[in-house]
Motif scaffolding. Structure first.
Motif, short mmCIF file in Angstrom:
data_model
loop_
_atom_site.label_atom_id
_atom_site.label_comp_id
_atom_site.label_asym_id
_atom_site.label_seq_id
_atom_site.Cartn_x
_atom_site.Cartn_y
_atom_site.Cartn_z
N GLU A 128 -3.54 -7.90 2.50
CA GLU A 128 -4.78 -7.57 3.19
C GLU A 128 -4.56 -7.48 4.69
OE1 GLU A 128 -9.25 -9.38 4.02
OE2 GLU A 128 -8.26 -9.75 2.08
N ARG A 129 -3.84 -8.43 5.26
CA ARG A 129 -3.56 -8.39 6.70
C ARG A 129 -2.78 -7.13 7.06
NH1 ARG A 129 -0.22 -13.11 7.73
NH2 ARG A 129 1.54 -11.75 7.25
N TYR A 130 -1.81 -6.80 6.22
CA TYR A 130 -1.01 -5.60 6.46
C TYR A 130 -1.87 -4.34 6.48
CZ TYR A 130 1.78 -1.56 5.04
OH TYR A 130 2.32 -0.29 4.92
N MET A 131 -2.74 -4.19 5.48
CA MET A 131 -3.55 -2.98 5.41
C MET A 131 -4.54 -2.90 6.57
SD MET A 131 -4.26 -2.13 1.39
CE MET A 131 -4.95 -3.71 0.91
N ARG A 132 -5.13 -4.01 6.94
CA ARG A 132 -6.08 -3.99 8.06
C ARG A 132 -5.37 -3.60 9.36
NH1 ARG A 132 -11.03 -5.92 6.99
NH2 ARG A 132 -11.31 -7.01 5.00
N TYR A 133 -4.20 -4.15 9.58
CA TYR A 133 -3.46 -3.79 10.79
C TYR A 133 -3.05 -2.33 10.74
CZ TYR A 133 0.25 -3.44 14.21
OH TYR A 133 1.01 -3.02 15.26
N PHE A 134 -2.57 -1.89 9.60
CA PHE A 134 -2.12 -0.50 9.47
C PHE A 134 -3.27 0.46 9.78
CE2 PHE A 134 -1.27 3.45 7.31
CZ PHE A 134 0.08 3.63 7.41
N GLU A 149 -5.23 6.96 4.16
CA GLU A 149 -5.19 6.60 2.75
C GLU A 149 -3.93 7.14 2.08
OE1 GLU A 149 -10.00 6.31 1.84
OE2 GLU A 149 -8.90 8.12 1.26
N GLN A 150 -3.56 8.37 2.39
CA GLN A 150 -2.37 8.95 1.79
C GLN A 150 -1.12 8.17 2.16
OE1 GLN A 150 -2.44 13.01 3.17
NE2 GLN A 150 -3.99 13.65 1.70
N GLU A 151 -1.03 7.78 3.44
CA GLU A 151 0.15 7.06 3.89
C GLU A 151 0.22 5.65 3.28
OE1 GLU A 151 3.79 6.64 5.94
OE2 GLU A 151 2.58 8.35 5.30
N LEU A 152 -0.92 4.98 3.19
CA LEU A 152 -0.94 3.66 2.56
C LEU A 152 -0.52 3.75 1.10
CD1 LEU A 152 -4.11 1.92 4.05
CD2 LEU A 152 -1.76 1.09 4.20
N ARG A 153 -1.04 4.74 0.40
CA ARG A 153 -0.69 4.87 -1.02
C ARG A 153 0.77 5.26 -1.19
NH1 ARG A 153 -6.48 7.07 -1.72
NH2 ARG A 153 -7.53 5.22 -2.57
N ARG A 154 1.30 6.04 -0.25
CA ARG A 154 2.73 6.37 -0.31
C ARG A 154 3.57 5.11 -0.17
NH1 ARG A 154 7.07 7.39 2.73
NH2 ARG A 154 6.03 6.80 4.67
N LYS A 155 3.05 4.13 0.57
CA LYS A 155 3.75 2.87 0.74
C LYS A 155 3.41 1.86 -0.35
CE LYS A 155 4.13 3.24 5.79
NZ LYS A 155 5.59 3.03 5.89
N GLY A 156 2.60 2.28 -1.33
CA GLY A 156 2.27 1.41 -2.45
C GLY A 156 1.11 0.48 -2.22
N ALA A 157 0.30 0.72 -1.18
CA ALA A 157 -0.86 -0.13 -0.88
C ALA A 157 -2.15 0.63 -1.20
CB ALA A 157 -0.85 -0.56 0.58
N ASP A 158 -3.14 -0.09 -1.65
CA ASP A 158 -4.42 0.51 -2.04
C ASP A 158 -5.54 -0.05 -1.17
OD1 ASP A 158 -6.63 1.60 -3.20
OD2 ASP A 158 -6.40 0.61 -5.15
N PRO A 159 -6.01 0.72 -0.17
CA PRO A 159 -7.04 0.19 0.74
C PRO A 159 -8.37 -0.10 0.06
CG PRO A 159 -6.72 2.55 1.10
CD PRO A 159 -5.63 2.10 0.17
N THR A 160 -8.61 0.49 -1.10
CA THR A 160 -9.89 0.22 -1.78
C THR A 160 -9.96 -1.22 -2.28
OG1 THR A 160 -9.08 0.99 -3.93
CG2 THR A 160 -10.09 2.63 -2.48
N GLN A 161 -8.83 -1.95 -2.23
CA GLN A 161 -8.85 -3.36 -2.61
C GLN A 161 -9.47 -4.24 -1.52
OE1 GLN A 161 -7.90 -4.46 -5.76
NE2 GLN A 161 -7.88 -2.24 -6.04
N LEU A 162 -9.64 -3.69 -0.32
CA LEU A 162 -10.32 -4.43 0.75
C LEU A 162 -11.82 -4.44 0.47
CD1 LEU A 162 -8.43 -2.94 3.83
CD2 LEU A 162 -8.06 -5.18 2.77
N ALA A 163 -12.42 -5.60 0.53
CA ALA A 163 -13.83 -5.74 0.14
C ALA A 163 -14.76 -4.89 0.99
CB ALA A 163 -14.24 -7.21 0.21
#
Length: 226
Positions: A128-134, A149-163
């Motif tokens: 969560e900290r990583y995605m918020r900073y990113f 969103e595309q770049e986060l998903r390319r890195k394997g992270a899903d921003p929709t998991q943030l509440a």
């Protein structure tokens, strides 16, 4: 009695092996060559950093091959965790990105799993900290939502998991302001300015609606027709 390990040699990758591995976007492995009492040899492949650590603390010889393999595995797990902590000290990583980097170095899945779990439990690794900073950092660079969103998903992270995603990070008004700031730094094309500038903004991750509104306002302000 099974054959005993009587000697251990550490062989590190040469320049040719390093060049070949770089082409594959991976790291070449070192070889731990064990000479047995039977005259045979057993070779264990490990990341070079693991071999260097192991070379500093070799066990008493002779010893059985099973014990030696367990010892190399323990050294590898310890070094894998140290590599992950160093990686995270440089900047935050998402879990998937960190796993990919460790795998390319050559650490085995079990060592990576253990390192990730330890880093997660100590909060060195925090998705969560990583995605918020990113997201915050890319917004400062002028990126739009879709590109982030595309770049986060390319890195394997899903921003929709943030509440609180996406409302806490994006609004049409703020998107238009960031788009307008990008347009101020870009010359207006002589031919088909509206189409080219909209395409430019969409390439930065802005929706068509936001891009079109920003370009219309910019061209109107500059005196060109949209």
């Amino acid at each position: 009695m099974p054959p005993q390990v009587e000697d251990i040699a550490f062989i590190y990758p040469d320049r040719t092996e390093r060049a070949a591995a770089a082409y594959r976007k991976s790291r070449p492995k070192a070889r731990v060559v064990c000479t047995l009492s039977s005259g045979d040899e057993r070779t264990v492949y490990v990341p070079a950093r693991v071999a260097r650590a192991a070379a500093k603390e070799t066990p008493d010889l002779p010893c059985d091959i099973g014990g030696l393999t367990n010892w190399i595995d323990a050294v590898g797990r310890r070094v894998c965790y140290a590599a992950l902590v160093e990686m995270l000290a440089q900047r935050d990583h998402g879990e998937s990105e960190a796993r990919d980097k460790l795998a390319r170095i050559g650490y085995p899945p079990a060592a990576i799993d253990e390192a990730v779990e330890r880093a997660r439990s100590s909060r060195f690794l925090d998705e969560e900290r990583y995605m918020r900073y990113f997201i915050a950092e890319r917004l400062r660079r002028g990126w739009g939502r879709r590109k982030i969103e595309q770049e986060l998903r390319r890195k394997g992270a899903d921003p929709t998991q943030l509440a609180d995603y996406p409302d806490a990070f994006f609004s049409d008004d703020e998107d238009r302001c960031r788009a307008a700031e990008l347009l101020r730094r870009k010359p207006i094309p002589d031919v088909r300015p509206f189409e080219k500038l909209v395409r430019f903004l969409m390439g930065r991750g802005f929706s068509y609606g936001v891009a079109a509104d920003a370009v219309k306002a910019w061209l109107s302000e500059d005196g060109d027709e949209a």
